[in-house]
Every structure is written in structure tokens, then in C-alpha cells.
Design an enzyme around this catalytic site. Structure first.
Site, PDB file in Angstrom:
ATOM      1  N   TYR A 144       0.863  -1.181   0.000  1.00  0.00           N
ATOM      2  CA  TYR A 144       0.000   0.000   0.000  1.00  0.00           C
ATOM      3  C   TYR A 144       0.895   1.225   0.000  1.00  0.00           C
ATOM      4  O   TYR A 144       1.809   1.330   0.818  1.00  0.00           O
ATOM      5  CB  TYR A 144      -0.882  -0.012   1.255  1.00  0.00           C
ATOM      6  CG  TYR A 144      -1.787   1.194   1.402  1.00  0.00           C
ATOM      7  CD1 TYR A 144      -2.880   1.376   0.548  1.00  0.00           C
ATOM      8  CD2 TYR A 144      -1.552   2.151   2.394  1.00  0.00           C
ATOM      9  CE1 TYR A 144      -3.713   2.476   0.694  1.00  0.00           C
ATOM     10  CE2 TYR A 144      -2.390   3.253   2.541  1.00  0.00           C
ATOM     11  CZ  TYR A 144      -3.469   3.403   1.685  1.00  0.00           C
ATOM     12  OH  TYR A 144      -4.296   4.499   1.834  1.00  0.00           O
ATOM     13  N   ASP A 239       9.412   2.619  -0.437  1.00  0.00           N
ATOM     14  CA  ASP A 239       8.403   3.306   0.374  1.00  0.00           C
ATOM     15  C   ASP A 239       8.691   2.923   1.825  1.00  0.00           C
ATOM     16  O   ASP A 239       8.375   1.826   2.271  1.00  0.00           O
ATOM     17  CB  ASP A 239       7.009   2.849  -0.062  1.00  0.00           C
ATOM     18  CG  ASP A 239       5.903   3.456   0.791  1.00  0.00           C
ATOM     19  OD1 ASP A 239       6.202   3.952   1.894  1.00  0.00           O
ATOM     20  OD2 ASP A 239       4.729   3.406   0.369  1.00  0.00           O
ATOM     21  N   LYS A 267       4.667   9.831   8.299  1.00  0.00           N
ATOM     22  CA  LYS A 267       4.419  10.415   9.626  1.00  0.00           C
ATOM     23  C   LYS A 267       5.561  10.274  10.643  1.00  0.00           C
ATOM     24  O   LYS A 267       5.655  11.084  11.567  1.00  0.00           O
ATOM     25  CB  LYS A 267       3.145   9.807  10.196  1.00  0.00           C
ATOM     26  CG  LYS A 267       3.078   8.284  10.034  1.00  0.00           C
ATOM     27  CD  LYS A 267       1.674   7.826   9.641  1.00  0.00           C
ATOM     28  CE  LYS A 267       1.732   6.460   8.986  1.00  0.00           C
ATOM     29  NZ  LYS A 267       0.676   6.184   8.049  1.00  0.00           N
TER      30      LYS A 267
HETATM   31  N1  HOZ Z   1      -1.961   0.914   6.995  1.00  0.00           N
HETATM   32  C1  HOZ Z   1      -2.314   2.311   7.126  1.00  0.00           C
HETATM   33  C2  HOZ Z   1      -1.096   3.082   7.404  1.00  0.00           C
HETATM   34  N2  HOZ Z   1       0.027   2.644   6.690  1.00  0.00           N
HETATM   35  C3  HOZ Z   1      -3.411   2.436   8.128  1.00  0.00           C
HETATM   36  C4  HOZ Z   1      -3.820   3.827   8.476  1.00  0.00           C
HETATM   37  C5  HOZ Z   1      -4.974   4.364   7.715  1.00  0.00           C
HETATM   38  O1  HOZ Z   1      -5.222   4.010   6.563  1.00  0.00           O
HETATM   39  O2  HOZ Z   1      -5.647   5.207   8.314  1.00  0.00           O
END
Ligand code: HOZ
Length: 430
Positions: A144, A239, A267
Site C-alpha cells: 500500500y 516506500d 508520519k
Molecule cells: N496501513 C495504514 C497506514 N500505513 C493504516 C492507516 C490508515 O489508513 O488510516
């Protein structure tokens, strides 16, 4: 456990927000619990609006390496707040941040701050396309990279959890140049290169996948990927939104000894504030506007409050090397504890992880890619989630996410969690 306030907030939320949330994962659609509304967090603990306390293994999806509300970060933020929240102009802080990142990650010679991981990867891919004058990109099933159109193809995280890995609303021509390969399967990458030897701008990958649950790269996989990219003049983009500054100051790249051409951060470099960045080789970064013709901009990019928080976190991580050693030991303790608990109860599960990142998969097969991750029993995960939440453990409301340990979790915290997991395993063994 009281949930009266969370229930009330949920009722209000669903009337005015899709799913009652601002990010789908929080809606708890994959589990059977009332989504908890959080009021505050401190250290390793998070407290909901009903006053329930949980040991937090989400850590805002990664950035809280020092735990919530580390006083040094709070102090830095307060100091900056007194001077202003946003100027839409350059600051000393963003220079310091760029100097810090480029000194900690030496092959990342230049960097551009953005506001989120999504923005970072979207911009890095645009840059790769601009630099190589090619259109096609390769991503891996189950990885993702945020929610930009071109990357919502067989994506992980919330889209995988919701069962919509190819989102509606993405025109076919936005993903026409997105090729997908299988994680940990070099032959699937090779065949794409055989088909399009001179057309692939970049390969983008989570060097440790964290959004189909934690999945480690097999020995040599990243190295072979590096070689193949170099051979074809294709840029390799790591990433590192989840792994950057978590698996060490030089992230997964340093850990596995692979130098990508570009890297993206999220973040973590904001210490929890909304931040992202992309960076890498000087000759590539030189193509970013205004020096080059790859345009990308943002009023809030390099926001001074976020920079103040991020710089403080990165400096602490760099100066106190015990932090990484400590979270690695705690992560290992958690994984070993879960494995022992499963063994004691005679339950078949798979535990993946590295350093402070772990995932417990409810399947007995090895989890090495998207397909094997999908074999896990999500109904069992949902039951496990309920048990864990109601015993005071704040874990991801989805099988396809990671469990994050921070530097302020104690051995007692971890052991209590393992004990709770043991109780769950014992309850399902018959
Ligand atoms: N897996 C996502 C962060 N890498 C989860 C957070 C989200 O989508 O709010």
C-alpha cells in the site's frame, strides 16, 4: 468495559462522516466492536472517551517510536506554536530537517518535504516518470502506497480489509501504466521487464511490507530487484513510510544494505504530525521544480510545527542508540511470546515480524506475499481483536496491518499482552 460515550460519538459521527471516520481502517468494519473514540494518549497507553485504558500497539500507525506525547517533542511543538503555525514561506527548521535526513541517510542526497505518505509516493513516482521519460511503473500486490489513483491496484491496508483493492472512481487510464508483480517473486518482476524492457520508469516497493500484515523480503529479493532496475535504467523507490527511522536511522534500506534511487517517508519524520517526504539521488532530485520541470508544491509542506516535532524525534533516535536496541528486544519478546502461547495451546498461527513490527496471522501457512496473507482466517482475527480490545490492548482492527512497539513499552506491558493472547488461544483450542 464501558463504551457508552464511544457509542454516542459513533452515532453522531456516522450521520456526518462516511463510515463515521476520516480514514476507513478506523471504522472497524472488519471486526465486531464499537470503534473507540480516543481522548488522550501518553507513553505506551491510550485512553478512550469512556475512560478505558489500553496498551497501544498502533502508535498512530508507526510514528510514536518514543511513545505518545514524549515531553521533549511536546516542548518543541509548544515553542514553535508560540512563534507561529504556518507561514507559507521558508524556515530554518526545514533546512535543519533536510540536513538531518540527508546526514542520517547519506545516499538520500536531497529531499523535499510534503504532508503525507500518500503525497510522498505520488510525487516520487511523478519524479521517476519525469526523470526517465517513461510511463510504466511496477508495484507489488498487497503493498500500500497511499490512495493516489495510480497506486490503488491490488493495494493493501484498508482497501484490502474492505475488499476493494482496486478502488471505484479510478479511471482505467490512470492505472493503465501500473503493472503489478508478486512480492518476493522475482520471476514475476522479470517477466514484466521482458515484456517492457525500456518502458518502466520505476519499481515501487515497501522493502518490508507492512500493509498486508508484516511480510519480510526473502533473502536476496531486494538485491535482485536492485540489480534488475539498474540493468534497465529503472528507478527503485523504497516506500519507507512504515520502516524509515523505525528499523534504524537508515531504515530498511540500511538494514538490508540496499541503496534505492528514491525513498519516501511519512508520519514518522513528523513525530506524529502530518508530514511526508521524498528524496534520493541528487541528479534525480534536481529534476524537481523549481530547478527542474517535475512540478510538485504545497503550502503546508515543511510546516514549522511539524518540522519542530520531527527534528526532535529524529535527533533523539539518532543520539540514543539504546532506543532501537530496546524496541528490537521488545518486538522479539512479543513475537516469541505469541509463538510460545500458540504452541502451548496447540493453535496454528504464523507470526511475522522484524524489529518493533509484528503481525499475528491466523493461518498455518507461511505468509510471504498477498496470496498467502489472504489465507488467514479474518473471522478468527475479528474474535481475537474483540478479546484483545476488551482486555485492554489497542491493536489494529484488521488482520492486514502491523503491531507497533515503542521505546516506552515495558517488559511487563508485553508480558501482559502475551498473557491475554494466551487466554484467547486457550479459548479457541477446543
Ligand atoms: N496501513 C495504514 C497506514 N500505513 C493504516 C492507516 C490508515 O489508513 O488510516
Amino acid at each position: 468495559m464501558k463504551t457508552i460515550v464511544s457509542k454516542e460519538l459513533r452515532e453522531r459521527a456516522v450521520k456526518v462522516m462516511p463510515g463515521g471516520v476520516n480514514s476507513p481502517v478506523r471504522a472497524y468494519y472488519a471486526v465486531k466492536e464499537i470503534p473507540r473514540f480516543i481522548e488522550r494518549a501518553k507513553g505506551a497507553y491510550i485512553y478512550d472517551s469512556d475512560g478505558n485504558k489500553y496498551t497501544d500497539y498502533i502508535g498512530s500507525w508507526g510514528p510514536m517510536i518514543l511513545g505518545h506525547n514524549d515531553e521533549r517533542i511536546v516542548e518543541a511543538v509548544k515553542k514553535q506554536l508560540e512563534k507561529g503555525m504556518s507561514y507559507g514561506a521558508s524556515t530554518q527548521l526545514e533546512v535543519e530537517m533536510a540536513e538531518l535526513i540527508t546526514s542520517l541517510v547519506p545516499w538520500c542526497e536531497r529531499v523535499r518535504m510534503v504532508n503525507s505518505g500518500t503525497e510522498a509516493v505520488m510525487s516520487a513516482v511523478r519524479l521517476a516518470r519525469g526523470f526517465t521519460c517513461r510511463d510504466k511503473i511496477i508495484k507489488f500486490d498487497g503493498c500500500y502506497h497511499g490512495h493516489s489513483d495510480m497506486l490503488l491496484v491490488k493495494a493493501g491496508s484498508g482497501v484490502l480489509t474492505q475488499g476493494i483493492p482496486d478502488s471505484a472512481g479510478v479511471p482505467a487510464n490512470c492505472t493503465a501504466d501500473t503493472l503489478t508483480a508478486k512480492y518476493n517473486d522475482m520471476s514475476s518482476v522479470q517477466s514484466l521487464f521482458e515484456e517492457y524492457p525500456n518502458d518502466i520508469a520505476c519499481v515501487v516497493i515497501e522493502p518490508v511490507a507492512g500493509n498486508m500484515g508484516v511480510v519480510l523480503p526473502k533473502d536476496g529479493f531486494l538485491k535482485d530487484l536492485r540489480k534488475l532496475c539498474t540493468k534497465h535504467g529503472t528507478l527503485l523507490i523504497f516506500d519507507e513510510v512504515i520502516t524509515g527511522f523505525r528499523l534504524g536511522t537508515d531504515g530498511a534500506a540500511g538494514r538490508f544494505g540496499i541503496t534505492p534511487d528514491l525513498v519516501t517517508y511519512g508520519k514518522i519524520i513528523g513525530g506524529g504530525m502530518p508530514v511526508g517526504a521524498y528524496g534520493g539521488r541528487r541528479d534525480i532530485m534536481n529534476c524537481v521544480a523549481p530547478e527542474g520541470n517535475v512540478y510538485q508544491a504545497g503550502t503546508l509542506s515543511g510546516n514549522p510545527v511539524a518540522m519542530a516535532a520531527g527534528i526532535t524525534q529524529l535527533k533523539i533516535l539518532n543520539e540514543d542508540k539504546n532506543i532501537y536496541a530496546n524496541i528490537e528486544v521488545l518486538g522479539e519478546r512479543l513475537r516469541n511470546g505469541i509463538k510460545n502461547a500458540a504452541h502451548n495451546a496447540g493453535v496454528n498461527v504464523t507470526v511475522n515480524g522484524i524489529g518493533s513490527l509484528s503481525t499475528l496471522f491466523f493461518c498455518k501457512n507461511e505468509v510471504t506475499d498477498y496470496e498467502s496473507a489472504l489465507k488467514s482466517d479474518t473471522k478468527a482475527y475479528s474474535e481475537y481483536f474483540s478479546h484483545m480490545l476488551n482486555s485492554g490492548n489497542f491493536i489494529a482492527p484488521s488482520q492486514f496491518e502491523a503491531m507497533f512497539v515503542s521505546a516506552v513499552h515495558t517488559e511487563n506491558d508485553i508480558d501482559k499482552t502475551i498473557n491475554d493472547i494466551q487466554k484467547f488461544f486457550d479459548s479457541i483450542k477446543n
